[in-house]
Design an enzyme around this catalytic site. Structure first.
Site, PDB file in Angstrom:
ATOM      1  N   CYS A 287      20.278  16.364  32.336  1.00  0.00           N
ATOM      2  CA  CYS A 287      19.770  17.004  33.560  1.00  0.00           C
ATOM      3  C   CYS A 287      18.379  16.482  33.900  1.00  0.00           C
ATOM      4  CB  CYS A 287      19.719  18.524  33.393  1.00  0.00           C
ATOM      5  SG  CYS A 287      21.330  19.294  33.130  1.00  0.00           S
ATOM      6  N   CYS A 634      31.563   9.187  44.476  1.00  0.00           N
ATOM      7  CA  CYS A 634      30.568   9.715  43.539  1.00  0.00           C
ATOM      8  C   CYS A 634      29.365   8.789  43.434  1.00  0.00           C
ATOM      9  CB  CYS A 634      31.194   9.925  42.157  1.00  0.00           C
ATOM     10  SG  CYS A 634      31.911   8.432  41.453  1.00  0.00           S
ATOM     11  N   GLU A 698      27.692  13.739  45.549  1.00  0.00           N
ATOM     12  CA  GLU A 698      28.969  13.216  46.059  1.00  0.00           C
ATOM     13  C   GLU A 698      28.837  13.038  47.566  1.00  0.00           C
ATOM     14  OE1 GLU A 698      33.263  12.625  44.782  1.00  0.00           O
ATOM     15  OE2 GLU A 698      31.423  13.048  43.673  1.00  0.00           O
TER      16      GLU A 698
END
Length: 708
Positions: A287, A634, A698
């Protein structure tokens, strides 16, 4: 004798010397080897393939000018000191000494070795980072053929030159280049030709400095500068407005520096570390944005889409519409239905094949390094996946001695849905005459005895558990639709956003303010769908209600096609409504497909892998010229590259579809003068946040054919 052996070994290392007898040399140093000399050219002397025994020893014929002795040819690369291919040269003392010290190696190799000696590295850094191109990297060598003849590089065609890779390294370099250019502009707005960033003294590698983060790259890393400097530093886990303490890792020859995050000296107004829900944040590579408010994350991801189309589409700004706001995920944590923690092999496992002596660290990669961190829990995984992670760690604590190498652990959520109401009281989106949602027709299995998560909704009771076998089956529900997939295959990892996502694509697959039977539309209605890269049929199945003419899904994997066909039956779709073909997307638009799906009545959905579409596929797509295209990706950078080609109309149309039989199958057909190009216009463009807390977004781009 030891000296003699060393000398012969060094001579053998020179490889392309022909050694034979000559009269004794006067030098006392060479007296043990005074019979040595060298000759060019180097044809085969003799060889013996003793390992296979398939070839006998052979001896080449000698020319009249050669001495009557055996000659050994070590064949190989050219060396500058033997420019005359027919020269026979005695070995002088100076030449012999240079052979011993290897001084006559190519200059490039000498310089490379010298630089390696001058670049000390600590043991802690050795082998822990992925290899990157630094400032000391040697230039790339040309491809050569046997005989050391340079093979000229074939000049690529324009469409191939346009196929930029869109890798994270390339994206980062473009962001850094744009920032550097803006920093080098003087007060009048012109570029500063002196380029102070390239000439200034750089901080020593391994030193700790403070930098100010001025921009966020599209990879999720902060771009920072040091006070009084224009050198750009890439710093993970930082955001614009931060002042952070970093450790200088490496100065890159592209003109920027990689740095490791240490701590925040002065936080940005946008930073709130109380939002962080993972204790491994700022160390684990998973992350990047946990310190940010979620609305700010969505704004940053909108900016990533904007920059992607600016930098990669090669389109003028007037052809790129304003990017719409990023649609957020209903769940910002606990959304990932698949995780793949892993562990490294024992030290020296390739040689020893010994098993573990203790349980290895199980988790994910540390940022910027190749070592695996021991991570017992991941808060972005669903409850079922986190339950599986705990279970697998307990299993590994018992069974680690069975492993002699590293491995990846699969954790995939699977759902069993049990209706609360009678099936006849539930409605279906597929057919008004059908009163049962397609997913509810699957027989209810007994509740598992093992670890599981129970979720109650007004209509269903859902039992969620996990699958660890790559070949096992996982089941997911997207609204009323059910999808069965091999657990190890690709399927979107954020189930919470899929109903919103598929609804958006379904509402944009047709032209605005039209329906398949709208008589006011001058064009024939769109009634067909081609789903390229269909996988297990997500779009083919969820778009079927609005396309009565039928849909076809195409995927290269046979297993995906088998599961897609099974999913169509599970959702009560006949073969006329949804059919699937195992084929490479590059060979999709065959004459049969063109006949069954007229271009004016067909929409195409593209959902390729991260590398984007193949150039040949894009040529065939433009030859087919479908009325509408919805491009899902993506990787918004390769998406922008491909969309740019569709908007520019790089390939002219043909009367017949590309494809056929024999050597010309799938080839694009050239057209004569007067044939118009197929060109598309971008109707809408926006991002979907499938991966909150990360820098990934996306992209969905809707294109309509320009009919001139």
């Amino acid at each position: 004798m030891r000296f003699y052996t060393t000398v012969v070994s060094r001579l053998i290392l020179r490889r392309n010397r022909i050694i034979y007898s000559l009269p004794a040399h006067s030098s006392p140093l060479l007296s043990p080897l005074s019979v040595l000399s060298i000759e060019r050219p180097f044809s085969t002397g003799y060889y013996n393939n003793s390992r296979s025994g398939s070839k006998k020893s052979k001896r080449r014929k000698k020319s009249k000018s050669e001495p009557d002795t055996d000659v050994i040819d070590w064949g190989g690369e050219e060396w500058p000191q033997f420019a005359d291919p027919k020269a026979t040269q005695p070995v002088t003392t100076e030449t012999f000494t240079s052979w011993l010290t290897m001084e006559d190696q190519p200059k490039q190799k000498q310089e490379q070795k010298q630089k390696q000696k001058q670049e000390p590295r600590s043991k802690n850094d050795r082998g822990k980072r992925p290899r990157t191109r630094d400032a000391d990297a040697a230039p790339k060598q040309q491809n050569t053929k046997p005989g050391n003849q340079t093979q000229p590089q074939k000049k690529p065609r324009k469409r191939d030159r346009d196929m930029t890779s869109g890798t994270s390294e390339q994206v980062l370099e473009i962001d850094i280049k744009n920032l550097t250019e803006s920093l080098n502009k003087d007060e009048n707005g012109s570029n500063d030709e002196t380029n102070e960033a390239a000439s200034e003294k750089l901080s020593e590698e391994g030193s700790e400095i403070e930098v100010d983060v001025v921009e966020l790259s599209s990879t999720g890393d902060g771009l920072a500068i040091q006070k009084g400097s224009k050198r750009v530093y890439t710093v993970p886990f930082s955001i614009p407005g931060d002042t952070v303490k970093v450790k200088v890792y490496r100065h890159m020859r592209e003109g920027y520096t990689i740095a490791d995050f240490i701590s925040v000296v002065k936080p940005s107004p946008s930073r709130d570390d109380s939002r962080i829900q993972c204790k491994y944040f700022s160390t684990c590579s998973g992350c990047q944005f946990q310190m940010l408010d979620y609305d700010e994350q969505l704004r940053l991801k909108k900016r990533i889409v904007e920059k992607a189309f600016k930098n990669f589409s090669q389109l003028p700004p007037e052809l790129i519409p304003a990017v719409q706001d990023t649609i957020g995920s209903p769940m910002q944590y606990g959304y990932r239905t698949k995780l793949t923690p892993h562990f490294d092999g024992p030290t020296g496992w390739r040689k020893t094949k010994a098993s573990f002596k203790e349980c290895p660290p199980i988790g994910f990669m540390e940022k910027g390094k190749r070592t695996t961190m021991d991570i017992e829990d991941c808060p972005i995984g669903t409850d079922a996946v986190r339950l599986g992670m705990k279970s697998e760690r307990e299993r590994m604590a018992r069974e680690y001695r069975k492993y002699v190498r590293g491995a990846t652990i699969l954790l995939r959520e699977t759902t069993q849905r049990i209706p609360k109401k009678p099936l006849s009281s539930l409605t279906s989106p597929l057919d008004s005459s059908t009163t049962e949602p397609p997913g509810s027709r699957s027989p209810s299995a007994p509740v598992p005895d093992g670890p599981h998560i129970r979720v109650e909704t007004p209509e269903y009771t859902e039992i969620k558990t996990f699958v660890t076998d790559n070949n096992g089956m996982s089941t997911e529900y997207v609204g009323p639709y059910v999808f069965h997939n091999p657990a190890g295959s690709f399927f979107q990892n954020n189930n919470s956003i899929l109903p919103v996502f598929t609804s958006y694509v379904r509402s944009h697959i047709l032209p605005p303010n039209t329906t398949p039977s709208n008589p006011s539309d001058p064009n024939p209605p769109i009634t067909h769908l081609i789903d390229a890269y269909s996988g297990s049929g997500l779009f083919t199945i969820t778009l079927s209600p609005v396309l009565p003419g039928g849909s076809v899904g195409v995927d290269v994997a046979d297993a995906s096609i088998q599961y897609a066909t099974r999913n169509a039956r599970a959702n009560k779709l006949s073969a006329n409504r949804a059919r699937f073909i195992a084929a490479d997307a590059k060979a999709l638009f065959t004459p049969l497909i063109c006949d069954m799906y007229p271009a004016d009545q067909t929409a195409v959905v593209l959902d390729p892998p991260r590398k984007g579409c193949d150039a040949d596929f894009l040529r065939q797509l433009m030859d087919f010229a479908p009325r509408r295209i919805v491009y899902v990706s993506c990787n918004v950078h390769t998406q922008a590259r491909d969309v740019g080609m569709l908007v520019r109309g790089e390939v002219e149309t043909t009367e017949d579809c590309a494809g056929g039989e024999g050597d010309n199958a799938g080839a694009s057909v050239s057209v004569s003068e007067g044939k118009k190009k197929t060109r598309y216009a971008i109707e809408s463009l926006r991002g979907f946040d499938f991966f909150p807390q990360t820098g990934h977004v996306e992209g969905v781009c809707v294109l309509s054919r320009v009919d001139e």
